[in-house]
Design a protein around this motif. Structure first.
Motif, short mmCIF file in Angstrom:
data_model
loop_
_atom_site.label_atom_id
_atom_site.label_comp_id
_atom_site.label_asym_id
_atom_site.label_seq_id
_atom_site.Cartn_x
_atom_site.Cartn_y
_atom_site.Cartn_z
N GLY A 51 74.48 -53.77 7.61
CA GLY A 51 74.52 -54.35 9.27
C GLY A 51 73.66 -53.81 10.04
O GLY A 51 72.44 -53.66 9.70
N SER A 52 74.11 -53.34 11.09
CA SER A 52 73.50 -53.07 12.41
C SER A 52 72.84 -51.48 11.98
O SER A 52 71.72 -51.18 12.50
CB SER A 52 74.17 -52.74 13.54
OG SER A 52 75.14 -51.85 13.46
N ALA A 53 73.18 -50.76 11.12
CA ALA A 53 72.72 -49.31 10.49
C ALA A 53 71.49 -49.79 9.85
O ALA A 53 70.66 -49.08 10.17
CB ALA A 53 73.45 -48.79 9.91
N ARG A 54 71.43 -50.82 9.12
CA ARG A 54 70.20 -51.31 8.44
C ARG A 54 69.27 -51.72 9.46
O ARG A 54 68.04 -51.29 9.28
CB ARG A 54 70.54 -52.42 7.40
CG ARG A 54 69.31 -52.98 6.56
CD ARG A 54 69.62 -53.81 5.68
NE ARG A 54 70.18 -53.10 4.54
CZ ARG A 54 70.62 -53.58 3.51
NH1 ARG A 54 70.42 -55.02 3.27
NH2 ARG A 54 71.16 -52.88 2.51
N CYS A 55 69.62 -52.35 10.40
CA CYS A 55 68.45 -52.60 11.35
C CYS A 55 67.67 -51.63 12.20
O CYS A 55 66.68 -51.45 12.27
CB CYS A 55 69.11 -53.87 12.41
SG CYS A 55 69.38 -55.38 11.68
N ARG A 56 68.70 -50.73 12.54
CA ARG A 56 68.26 -49.36 13.09
C ARG A 56 67.28 -48.74 12.44
O ARG A 56 66.19 -48.13 12.88
CB ARG A 56 69.26 -48.57 13.42
CG ARG A 56 70.21 -49.02 14.78
CD ARG A 56 71.13 -48.20 15.42
NE ARG A 56 72.12 -47.46 14.45
CZ ARG A 56 73.00 -47.94 14.02
NH1 ARG A 56 73.46 -48.96 14.81
NH2 ARG A 56 74.19 -47.39 12.90
N HIS A 57 67.65 -48.57 10.90
CA HIS A 57 66.85 -47.60 10.07
C HIS A 57 65.48 -48.61 9.76
O HIS A 57 64.31 -47.99 9.72
CB HIS A 57 67.53 -47.44 8.85
CG HIS A 57 68.54 -46.50 8.73
ND1 HIS A 57 68.42 -45.27 9.49
CD2 HIS A 57 69.81 -46.70 8.71
CE1 HIS A 57 69.40 -44.61 9.29
NE2 HIS A 57 70.52 -45.33 9.14
N ARG A 58 65.48 -49.85 9.82
CA ARG A 58 64.43 -50.62 9.80
C ARG A 58 63.34 -50.23 11.03
O ARG A 58 62.18 -50.32 10.52
CB ARG A 58 64.50 -51.98 9.33
CG ARG A 58 64.99 -52.30 7.79
CD ARG A 58 65.18 -53.82 7.40
NE ARG A 58 65.54 -53.98 6.21
CZ ARG A 58 65.45 -54.88 5.58
NH1 ARG A 58 65.08 -56.06 6.26
NH2 ARG A 58 65.69 -55.20 4.32
N GLU A 59 64.08 -50.29 11.96
CA GLU A 59 63.28 -50.29 13.15
C GLU A 59 62.60 -48.91 13.35
O GLU A 59 61.36 -48.67 13.74
CB GLU A 59 64.34 -50.66 14.31
CG GLU A 59 64.65 -51.79 14.61
CD GLU A 59 65.64 -51.89 15.70
OE1 GLU A 59 66.04 -50.88 16.24
OE2 GLU A 59 66.24 -53.32 15.78
N ALA A 60 63.35 -47.87 12.62
CA ALA A 60 62.84 -46.47 12.82
C ALA A 60 61.72 -46.30 11.88
O ALA A 60 60.53 -45.83 12.02
CB ALA A 60 63.83 -45.52 12.50
N ALA A 61 61.76 -47.14 10.57
CA ALA A 61 60.52 -47.16 9.71
C ALA A 61 59.40 -47.91 10.30
O ALA A 61 58.16 -47.50 10.11
CB ALA A 61 60.95 -47.75 8.56
N THR A 62 59.66 -48.93 11.04
CA THR A 62 58.55 -49.61 11.68
C THR A 62 57.77 -48.78 12.72
O THR A 62 56.59 -48.57 12.82
CB THR A 62 59.02 -50.95 12.20
OG1 THR A 62 59.65 -51.76 11.31
CG2 THR A 62 57.92 -51.76 13.09
N ASP A 63 58.72 -48.08 13.53
CA ASP A 63 58.10 -47.11 14.48
C ASP A 63 57.26 -46.02 13.84
O ASP A 63 56.15 -45.66 14.35
CB ASP A 63 59.37 -46.21 15.22
CG ASP A 63 58.90 -45.63 16.40
OD1 ASP A 63 57.84 -45.87 17.13
OD2 ASP A 63 59.03 -44.30 16.59
#
Length: 56
Positions: free
Chosen positions: A22-34
Motif C-alpha cells: 500500500g502507501s508504505a510501498r509508495c513512500r519507500h519507492r519515493e525515497a528510492a527515487t529521491d
C-alpha cells in the motif's frame, strides 16, 4: 552525505518497497527515487562517468 551512504540508503529503500504494501510501498519507492536523484547529482558533481545500474 558520501556516495556509499547514498547507495546503501537507495538499496535499503528498494528492499523496503519490495516488502511493503500500500502507501508504505509508495513512500519507500519515493525515497528510492529521491536517493537516485541525489546519486546522479553527486556523480555529476564528482565528474563520475560510470553508469548507474538499472533494475531488470
Amino acid at each position: 552525505m558520501d556516495f556509499n551512504s547514498l547507495l546503501a540508503d537507495h538499496q535499503i529503500s528498494l528492499m523496503r518497497a519490495r516488502d511493503a504494501e500500500g502507501s508504505a510501498r509508495c513512500r519507500h519507492r519515493e525515497a528510492a527515487t529521491d536517493h537516485a536523484v541525489r546519486i546522479e547529482a553527486l556523480k555529476a558533481q564528482l565528474g563520475a562517468t560510470f553508469p548507474t545500474l538499472a533494475a531488470s
